[in-house]
Design an enzyme around this catalytic site. Sequence first.
Site, PDB file in Angstrom:
ATOM      1  N   ARG A   1      28.379 108.534 -72.417  1.00 48.76           N
ATOM      2  CA  ARG A   1      29.309 108.956 -71.376  1.00 48.76           C
ATOM      3  C   ARG A   1      28.565 109.821 -70.362  1.00 48.76           C
ATOM      4  NH1 ARG A   1      31.732 109.955 -76.436  1.00 48.76           N
ATOM      5  NH2 ARG A   1      33.622 108.718 -76.856  1.00 48.76           N
TER       6      ARG A   1
ATOM      7  N   HIS B   1      30.839 104.641 -66.338  1.00 44.72           N
ATOM      8  CA  HIS B   1      31.619 104.024 -67.408  1.00 44.72           C
ATOM      9  C   HIS B   1      31.515 102.505 -67.382  1.00 44.72           C
ATOM     10  CE1 HIS B   1      33.787 106.167 -70.461  1.00 44.72           C
ATOM     11  NE2 HIS B   1      34.694 105.216 -70.539  1.00 44.72           N
TER      12      HIS B   1
ATOM     13  N   ARG C   1      28.648 101.757 -69.442  1.00 46.09           N
ATOM     14  CA  ARG C   1      29.017 101.935 -70.863  1.00 46.09           C
ATOM     15  C   ARG C   1      29.766 100.701 -71.365  1.00 46.09           C
ATOM     16  NH1 ARG C   1      30.259 105.902 -74.860  1.00 46.09           N
ATOM     17  NH2 ARG C   1      32.407 105.862 -75.646  1.00 46.09           N
TER      18      ARG C   1
ATOM     19  N   HIS D   1      32.981 106.517 -80.823  1.00 44.94           N
ATOM     20  CA  HIS D   1      34.432 106.389 -80.933  1.00 44.94           C
ATOM     21  C   HIS D   1      34.897 106.946 -82.278  1.00 44.94           C
ATOM     22  CE1 HIS D   1      34.715 102.848 -77.869  1.00 44.94           C
ATOM     23  NE2 HIS D   1      34.744 104.034 -77.278  1.00 44.94           N
TER      24      HIS D   1
ATOM     25  N   TYR E   1      36.809  95.708 -76.851  1.00 43.86           N
ATOM     26  CA  TYR E   1      35.692  94.915 -76.349  1.00 43.86           C
ATOM     27  C   TYR E   1      35.641  93.534 -76.985  1.00 43.86           C
ATOM     28  CZ  TYR E   1      34.094  99.296 -74.343  1.00 43.86           C
ATOM     29  OH  TYR E   1      34.022 100.464 -73.617  1.00 43.86           O
TER      30      TYR E   1
END
Length: 297
Positions: A143, A237, A240, A263, A272
């Site tokens: 991040r 992001h 990412r 996470h 995803y």
Amino acid sequence: MNPLLCDFLIYLEKEKRYSIHTISAYREDLETFFEFLEGIDPKNVTKEHIRFFLGHLLRHGMARRSVARKLASIRAFFKYLLHRGVVEKNPAWTLRAPKIEKKLPRFLPMEGLIRALESMPSQNPLDIRDRAILELFYGSGIRVSELVRLNLQDVNLEQGTIRVQGKGGKERIIPLGKVTVATLKTYFQHRSALGPSSGESAFFLNAKGHRLTTRGVQTLVWKRLSLLLHQGNFSPHLLRHSFATHLLDQGADLEAVKELLGHASLSTTQIYTHLTSDRLKRVYQQAHPRAESSKRG
């Protein structure tokens, strides 16, 4: 500010170790709520008060996603008060958030992104720094808040790893690929040209030799990718998302991707898989002889 709200924000900072941005969002949500209540003591807040507040926001055009976030903030606040014994129950506990459509995260095509990164200029220390930042985002999936907090001691170029502090202060070690390590080594060799002040521990520096800010990184990512890929809404992001999607496309284990991204829940990472399954469906429809059998007949 309401003293109970002040205590709650301190709790988020000191005990939960939330980021400044997260705490600011909680504060904004709860201050809006208490302004709407016009002086009602938190101890006297009921489910009906909260429901009326949420309905008011929806009637005035607030997005469902934003309303859901405000409910989450209210629920967390009263959960804190319940644990402290200030209230006897959480009035927001059984309230349902408005249904929102899950937006699949955007990502960049692998080949185009790699070509863009490899074509970045390296004429001066800022060029070299920006290449290293983009490579690190794509090569690690961290991040932006994690990148700006990186210190010199967090980057081990010999072992090819970085140590990052994620949400809630949780640390994780992330392995890096050869290309990412090489660009970081090149940047480190030119870091002194940015004029770091004595004792500056930040790994990435701005043009004045100080730690980069979140806004500064967001701006440089947008500028660099806009020049390389032209049209689009580019952000850290997005890199990412591309990192996670490309890993899964290449057969990476979902649990491993979860750990790399930091996470807390596997369900967060599973979004995803929708991207990769959609891609597989398109490939199947285009390539398999039986996919369009009804049209062939």
